[in-house]
Design an enzyme around this catalytic site. Structure first.
Site, PDB file in Angstrom:
ATOM      1  N   HIS A 237       0.880  -1.170   0.000  1.00  0.00           N
ATOM      2  CA  HIS A 237       0.000   0.000   0.000  1.00  0.00           C
ATOM      3  C   HIS A 237       0.918   1.221   0.000  1.00  0.00           C
ATOM      4  O   HIS A 237       1.881   1.259   0.760  1.00  0.00           O
ATOM      5  CB  HIS A 237      -0.875  -0.030   1.265  1.00  0.00           C
ATOM      6  CG  HIS A 237      -2.022   0.922   1.209  1.00  0.00           C
ATOM      7  ND1 HIS A 237      -1.848   2.283   1.205  1.00  0.00           N
ATOM      8  CD2 HIS A 237      -3.354   0.705   1.149  1.00  0.00           C
ATOM      9  CE1 HIS A 237      -3.039   2.863   1.141  1.00  0.00           C
ATOM     10  NE2 HIS A 237      -3.967   1.933   1.111  1.00  0.00           N
ATOM     11  N   ARG A 259      -5.652  10.053  -1.407  1.00  0.00           N
ATOM     12  CA  ARG A 259      -5.170  10.347  -2.772  1.00  0.00           C
ATOM     13  C   ARG A 259      -6.355  10.528  -3.703  1.00  0.00           C
ATOM     14  O   ARG A 259      -6.350  11.390  -4.575  1.00  0.00           O
ATOM     15  CB  ARG A 259      -4.279   9.218  -3.281  1.00  0.00           C
ATOM     16  CG  ARG A 259      -2.916   9.190  -2.645  1.00  0.00           C
ATOM     17  CD  ARG A 259      -2.047   8.091  -3.230  1.00  0.00           C
ATOM     18  NE  ARG A 259      -2.523   6.768  -2.876  1.00  0.00           N
ATOM     19  CZ  ARG A 259      -2.924   5.846  -3.732  1.00  0.00           C
ATOM     20  NH1 ARG A 259      -2.886   6.085  -5.028  1.00  0.00           N
ATOM     21  NH2 ARG A 259      -3.346   4.668  -3.328  1.00  0.00           N
TER      22      ARG A 259
END
Ligand SMILES: Cc1cc2nc3c(=O)[nH]c(=O)nc-3n(C[C@H](O)[C@H](O)[C@H](O)COP(=O)(O)OP(=O)(O)OC[C@H]3O[C@@H](n4cnc5c(N)ncnc54)[C@H](O)[C@@H]3O)c2cc1C
Length: 574
Positions: A237, A259
């Site tokens: 991740h 994000r």
């Protein structure tokens, strides 16, 4: 030999989503059977299912379909998934989510019209991730735990499985366990065993899974001679929290939604760098963003703790604080201001796509042994879609619970354990008490650095060779290192030693499988073989323990439902 003995019809190793679902289904299918759930931690408090934040993928709403979910899974997995397993995952997820709501008692977030709300997750063509805010795992595991408690299902909490034990003629007889509280050895004879210890790549410098997971299940399966698939496939991740070496919060996930909502990644020189790597900038997929951050780190363009920054403040601190309350609180606890300032992040090992080879009914090559959840392989291929992890453990855990009673009905009876194997396995576990204590922490640090530096986000021939040599040296040092305190009750140093042994053994398999795969697919990236290779002739790796060492072979992927270049989606095909 000092050994207590128990007997149960079905023994389930692990109390995550896979283990608890298996217990409930097996009890429903055959209430007369004696079912035991054994777990390294406390029921409901251990494993990763509890840690699920994002949610659960399921094709429920109009506009979505099982075929669409399947195609996203296959394309996300870069055409390496076992298609029958992937199909079972996406089609059975529908029943499982309905069961979670209507029978288990979970409440998921809803749309104004009462249908289940599905949020957007990367790599999916439909917003199908069902959730309970960002605490989905706690909702699922707490309700499952209550249901298990309410039934006559036996629990062996804080029991560590150390070996799958055969009978003299090679049938599965049961499992050797250590009662962590007393240090006593317990052999649990069982007619059927489910391996559901949850994988978990905790051998990397930065990692997200729960601390009780140390790949014990796969290490036991390997030692039993069983085949492991896709072992090179470790998912990173991109945004693990980087809060320095002195806190266990380092490595924990800062969710993808940051994000997605427009967060920027800056290097140590305060430059937004994603444009150098991908047109989708910060919204590129997990593997691409992880590699970009890794490249900045290797070039030395880092923050004080050696990572990069995530910046959200340009979206308005008040809005960020409202939208990402949990993340803002977590960062504040570690001294960072996510809403108004900068937070240091680093890629972090998150999920293990590799595991024991199984069929769609969870059976394995060893009759009587079943596998479900993150210990199983094939569902995700080279990449797991966010939201397909908890779907995987609950879908296949339930299937195992349906299948094991039927298997017992057709193959009744216990098999006597091979006494010589039992004795050897007890001796193996007690081995560190025969030597003087050493510095396990130093060894663990070496393992974390080796896997991070040489078998991590970006791999190449020289690094993998270096990594394998370092793993050999770490194992040799471990086997020469003892545990100073010879009391066995709650001896956590002993368990650290055992954890390190499992982690080192499986780390070597990861490195060897990564050596074998000379292309770059999904989570596995080789800088010396950057191309993905021909999809139509895709192969998956298989690792086995042989007398001479680990053997890695590969086999062709069977495109049973759809071939590369084709789709099951009618509108796309037309
Ligand atoms: C921080 C985080 C967030 C995540 N978010 C998501 C998400 O949003 N959506 C999603 O789909 N997936 C997510 N995942 C992945 C998902 O949590 C896992 O894939 C899934 O929960 C695994 O379920 P499991 O039942 O296989 O294992 P787990 O739930 O991990 O349970 C493993 C069990 O095995 C036990 N065990 C381990 N070793 C032994 C041993 N030697 N003997 C006995 N017992 C043992 C453990 O104590 C535990 O009880 C996330 C993972 C993490 C770490």
């Amino acid at each position: 030999m000092d050994l207590e003995r128990l007997q149960t019809d079905i023994l389930i190793l692990g109390s995550g989503g896979a283990g608890l679902f298996a217990a409930l289904h097996a009890h429903k299918a055959a209430p007369e059977l004696d079912i035991t759930v054994a777990s390294k931690g406390l029921l409901g408090k251990c494993g990763c299912t509890r840690m699920v934040q994002g949610g659960y993928n399921v094709a429920l709403n109009p506009g979505d379909s099982v075929e669409r979910h399947f195609m996203d899974t296959i394309e996300g997995g870069k055409w390496l998934p076992h298609q029958e397993l992937a199909w079972t995952l996406v089609s059975a997820a529908i029943d499982r989510v309905q069961e979670l709501e209507n029978e288990i008692g979970c409440f998921f977030d809803r749309n104004p019209d009462g249908t289940l709300h599905g949020k957007a997750f990367a790599g999916q063509t439909f917003d199908r991730t069902v959730h309970k805010g960002d605490l989905t795992g706690i909702e699922i595991i707490n309700r499952l735990m209550e249901q298990v408690w309410a039934r006559p299902i036996r629990r062996l909490e804080e029991h560590r499985a150390v070996a799958l034990v055969p009978s003299k003629d090679g049938a599965l007889a049961g499992v050797l366990m250590i009662d962590v509280r007393t240090g006593a050895f317990r052999f649990v004879a069982a007619q059927a065993v489910l391996l559901a210890t949850g994988g978990g790549p905790t051998m990397y410098r930065y990692h997200t899974p729960s601390g009780d997971k140390s790949m014990d299940g796969l290490a036991m399966a390997l030692r039993a001679g069983l085949p492991l698939r896709d072992m090179e496939m470790v998912q990173f991740h991109p945004t693990g929290l980087l809060a320095g070496p002195d806190t266990r919060m380092t490595g924990t996930v800062l969710e993808e939604g940051l994000r997605g909502a427009g967060g920027h990644l800056l290097n140590g020189a305060m430059r937004r760098f994603m444009g150098d790597y991908d047109d989708k900038l910060e919204r590129a997929t997990r593997d691409v963003v992880s590699r970009a951050i890794d490249a900045e780190m290797r070039a030395g363009r880092t923050t004080p703790n050696g990572g990069v920054y995530i910046k959200m403040s340009h979206l308005g601190p008040a809005q960020v604080a409202k939208q990402f309350k949990g993340m803002v609180d977590r960062c504040r606890d570690c001294g960072f201001d996510l809403a108004g300032g900068l937070v240091e992040v680093v890629p972090t090992a998150h999920y293990f796509m590799g595991g024991l080879i199984c069929r769609a009914d969870t059976s394995t090559e060893w009759t009587g042994l079943f596998v479900a959840g993150e210990d199983a392989s094939g569902m995700h291929g080279a990449n797991r879609l966010g939201g397909n992890g908890v779907a995987n453990s609950t879908v296949f855990g339930g299937i195992a619970g349906d299948v094991m009673p039927r298997w017992i009905a057709a193959n009744p009876g216990y098999r006597a354990a091979d006494a010589a194997v039992l004795e050897a396995e007890v001796a193996r576990a007690l081995d560190p008490f025969s030597r003087k204590g050493g510095n396990l922490n130093e060894l663990r640090e070496k393992l974390l650095d080796t896997m991070w530096d040489d078998v991590g986000v970006v791999r190449d021939r020289a690094g993998l060779a270096r990594g394998i040599a370092a793993l050999d040296a770490i194992e040799a040092e471990l086997l020469a290192t003892g545990v100073a305190d010879d009391g066995r009750a709650f001896n956590l140093t002993w368990h650290d030693w055992l954890n390190l042994r499992s982690l080192t053994e499986i780390s070597r398999v990861i490195a060897l499988a990564a050596q074998k795969r000379e292309n770059s697919r999904g989570a596995h990236y080789r800088s010396d073989f950057p191309g993905e290779g021909d999809l139509a002739t895709s192969r998956f790796t298989v690792a086995r323990q042989r007398p001479a060492g680990i053997e890695i072979t590969d086999e062709p992927v069977e495109f049973t439902h759809v071939k590369p270049g084709e789709t099951l989606l009618r509108e796309a095909a037309e």
